[in-house]
Write an enzyme that holds these catalytic residues in place. Structure first.
Site, PDB file in Angstrom:
ATOM      1  N   GLY A 208      34.812  39.283  42.222  1.00 52.80           N
ATOM      2  CA  GLY A 208      35.106  37.953  41.670  1.00 52.80           C
ATOM      3  C   GLY A 208      33.855  37.095  41.652  1.00 52.80           C
ATOM      4  CG  HIS A 209      31.970  35.860  45.312  1.00 54.88           C
ATOM      5  ND1 HIS A 209      32.528  36.629  46.297  1.00 54.88           N
ATOM      6  CD2 HIS A 209      32.242  34.577  45.629  1.00 54.88           C
ATOM      7  CE1 HIS A 209      33.110  35.842  47.186  1.00 54.88           C
ATOM      8  NE2 HIS A 209      32.963  34.588  46.802  1.00 54.88           N
ATOM      9  N   GLY A 323      34.783  29.397  40.312  1.00 58.16           N
ATOM     10  CA  GLY A 323      35.915  30.242  39.941  1.00 58.16           C
ATOM     11  C   GLY A 323      37.193  29.431  39.788  1.00 58.16           C
ATOM     12  CG  ASP A 326      38.514  28.576  45.328  1.00 53.73           C
ATOM     13  OD1 ASP A 326      39.092  28.470  46.415  1.00 53.73           O
ATOM     14  OD2 ASP A 326      37.889  29.608  44.987  1.00 53.73           O
ATOM     15  CD  GLN A 329      35.415  25.088  45.414  1.00 52.78           C
ATOM     16  OE1 GLN A 329      35.406  24.957  46.614  1.00 52.78           O
ATOM     17  NE2 GLN A 329      35.066  26.218  44.817  1.00 52.78           N
ATOM     18  CB  SER A 360      40.297  36.109  48.409  1.00 52.64           C
ATOM     19  OG  SER A 360      39.992  35.373  49.581  1.00 52.64           O
ATOM     20  CB  SER A 361      35.584  36.441  51.302  1.00 54.38           C
ATOM     21  OG  SER A 361      34.736  36.167  50.219  1.00 54.38           O
TER      22      SER A 361
HETATM   23  P1  AMP Z   1      33.737  31.293  48.017  1.00 52.62           P
HETATM   24  O1  AMP Z   1      32.668  32.212  48.490  1.00 52.62           O
HETATM   25  O2  AMP Z   1      35.109  31.752  48.368  1.00 52.62           O
HETATM   26  O3  AMP Z   1      33.466  29.862  48.323  1.00 52.62           O
HETATM   27  O4  AMP Z   1      33.683  31.407  46.429  1.00 52.62           O
HETATM   28  C1  AMP Z   1      32.522  31.104  45.722  1.00 52.62           C
HETATM   29  C2  AMP Z   1      32.856  30.936  44.278  1.00 52.62           C
HETATM   30  O5  AMP Z   1      33.435  32.138  43.792  1.00 52.62           O
HETATM   31  C3  AMP Z   1      33.890  29.831  44.054  1.00 52.62           C
HETATM   32  O6  AMP Z   1      33.550  29.112  42.882  1.00 52.62           O
HETATM   33  C4  AMP Z   1      35.148  30.596  43.878  1.00 52.62           C
HETATM   34  O7  AMP Z   1      36.107  29.926  43.094  1.00 52.62           O
HETATM   35  C5  AMP Z   1      34.663  31.853  43.177  1.00 52.62           C
HETATM   36  N1  AMP Z   1      35.616  32.923  43.360  1.00 52.62           N
HETATM   37  C6  AMP Z   1      36.121  33.384  44.520  1.00 52.62           C
HETATM   38  N2  AMP Z   1      37.029  34.350  44.297  1.00 52.62           N
HETATM   39  C7  AMP Z   1      37.105  34.502  42.957  1.00 52.62           C
HETATM   40  C8  AMP Z   1      37.861  35.335  42.085  1.00 52.62           C
HETATM   41  N3  AMP Z   1      38.747  36.222  42.543  1.00 52.62           N
HETATM   42  N4  AMP Z   1      37.675  35.198  40.754  1.00 52.62           N
HETATM   43  C9  AMP Z   1      36.777  34.303  40.269  1.00 52.62           C
HETATM   44  N5  AMP Z   1      36.040  33.502  41.032  1.00 52.62           N
HETATM   45  C10 AMP Z   1      36.202  33.582  42.361  1.00 52.62           C
END
Ligand code: AMP
Length: 454
Positions: A208-209, A323, A326, A329, A360-361
């Protein structure tokens, strides 16, 4: 086949440089009139001059004979460069190169017209030529009469190593820890005319990232990512401590997806004036932060907005990528960017596993049964979309469809809202976003789906 003895230098530091050099070798070998007798390994060398933030070069030399004259070889080399993506109109002096073929020596020819000086005037000053030449032709007599090893010994020592060596430990990406270092790197890139795309993350990267990084790479010259587990946006210490971290793996994934620099800040680095979280002046996240996540995670969006503002000011990107996963956000950072006057905010669709679970992480912390139960989230969202498609427009009935699929989960909210006004709870909707937060096996998951679009 007879011809003049030729020495050609190859170099690249854009895209996948070693592959570019391999392609150039193949193209040279296929030229009519060319007989390649030696080719060196590919060597990794530091860029010389040019804008800050350039990647290492892949360099090599080719030796052979050519039967059709120096001008013809020069034209052929330029044809290969163009075919491999070099656009001379767009490039800067000493700037990054998709491929560079230098005709270094052509028999005893000393000059072949205005386009070509032979032998190449800098031939004996370039460690990235001499080192590969030592490898394949230690007996080569350079114009000065020296052999390559003697000429190399006269130069300042430079980093020249085999391309494959140490790559696992040092991916092709700059990893910078201090805000000042990261800011200087970005200023260098911007000064060289590069458009920067920023991807803020908390690491523990998944596909996703990487969709965000790939999109940013498509739309910008340089991608900068941040890997920062932001303590300010965690309302629970336990969640912060359990958050997965693996910077070496993250850096490798980012590098592979086209990211040039990753900034790995610390809270103290970000806020030297106030290293204690309590003392940091928090950014007001605005009205988009009301309700939903804002209600269940006190202070979360203040933390997000505070760090995003610092990141934006440090990197000064043209665009920042977030993404849709969120969703709320994206609304908070869009409002923030509007207040600051930059950057553009690009929202990237949610990336899902094959079974529908949003990547998701935190999914790494789900055991088998929890993961199966977590599938209730996407099931609920797609059931609500089916109800919308079937004509349902009432908020409460749509929320009932969500809840029905979430039985047995610890649901924090399962809401349907107008995506333009998340804080409101209208009775009927003409645009609808379904949003869920639930705990499964001790892991807090969120997901959402636009109901009035595919
Ligand atoms: P995080 O590391 O969870 O803060 O995510 C960093 C960025 O990656 C944020 O903009 C999230 O919305 C995006 N993100 C996380 N998971 C996904 C996903 N499954 N699909 C798309 N973007 C994602």
């Amino acid at each position: 086949m007879s011809g003049e003895r030729v020495l050609i230098g190859l170099g690249a530091n854009l895209g996948r440089p070693a592959e570019q050099v391999e392609r150039a070798f193949a193209a040279l070998a296929a030229l009519p009139g060319m007989e390649l007798t030696e080719r060196s390994s590919i060597w990794r060398t530091a860029p010389i001059g040019g804008p800050a933030g350039q990647s290492d070069y892949a360099n090599a030399v080719a030796v052979g004979t050519f039967a059709r004259g120096a001008e013809a070889l020069l034209s052929a080399c330029q044809g290969i460069e163009a075919a491999l993506g070099r656009d001379r109109r767009e490039e800067q002096h000493h700037g990054p190169r998709a491929i560079d073929l230098d005709l270094l020596e052509f028999g005893a020819v000393e000059s072949a017209g205005p386009r070509l000086k032979l032998p190449h005037p800098l031939l004996e000053e370039r460690a990235f030529v001499l080192r590969p030449l030592v490898e394949v032709r230690p007996d080569w007599r350079l114009p000065s009469g020296r052999c390559p090893e003697e000429a190399l010994a006269l130069l300042e020592p430079e980093r020249v190593e085999l391309w494959g060596a140490g790559v696992a430990e040092r991916p092709e990406i700059e990893v910078l820890e201090t805000p000042a270092g990261a800011a200087a790197w970005c200023a260098g890139a911007r000064g060289a005319g590069a458009r920067i795309g920023l991807v803020p993350t908390m690491g523990a990267l998944h596909e996703g990232h990487l969709t965000l990084v790939q999109r940013a790479a498509e739309e910008n010259d340089v991608v900068v990512a941040s890997v920062f587990v932001n303590p300010l946006q965690f309302d629970e210490r336990k969640d912060l401590d359990a958050y997965p971290r693996d910077l070496a793996r993250d850096a490798e994934l980012l590098s592979g997806a086209g990211c040039g620099m990753v900034f790995t800040g610390t809270l103290e680095g970000f806020f030297p004036e106030a290293p204690m979280p309590e003392a940091i002046a928090m950014e007001d996240p605005g009205s988009a932060a009301q309700g939903l996540e804002g209600e269940f995670r006190t202070g979360h969006f203040e933390g997000v907005a505070t760090i995003c503002r610092r990141l934006f000011e440090l990197v000064r990107p043209a665009a920042a990528y977030f993404g849709e996963k969120d969703f709320q956000q994206t609304r908070v950072v869009r409002d923030l960017a509007e207040r600051l006057g930059f950057p553009g905010i690009v929202v990237v669709p949610t990336s899902r596993d094959d079974d529908g679970l949003a990547r998701s992480s935190r999914n790494a912390r789900l055991d088998g049964p929890s993961r199966a139960r977590a599938l209730g989230l996407p099931r609920a969202l797609f059931a609500a979309r089916a109800a919308w498609v079937a004509g349902e427009r009432g908020r409460v009935p749509l929320e009932c469809v969500l809840s029905a699929e979430l039985e047995g989960l610890e649901v924090e909210y399962a809401a349907v809202r107008d995506p333009r006004r998340l804080a409101e709870t209208p009775g009927r909707l003409d645009q609808a976003q379904a949003l869920i937060a639930a705990r499964v096996g001790g892991v807090r998951l969120i997901d959402n789906l636009r109901l009035d679009a595919n």
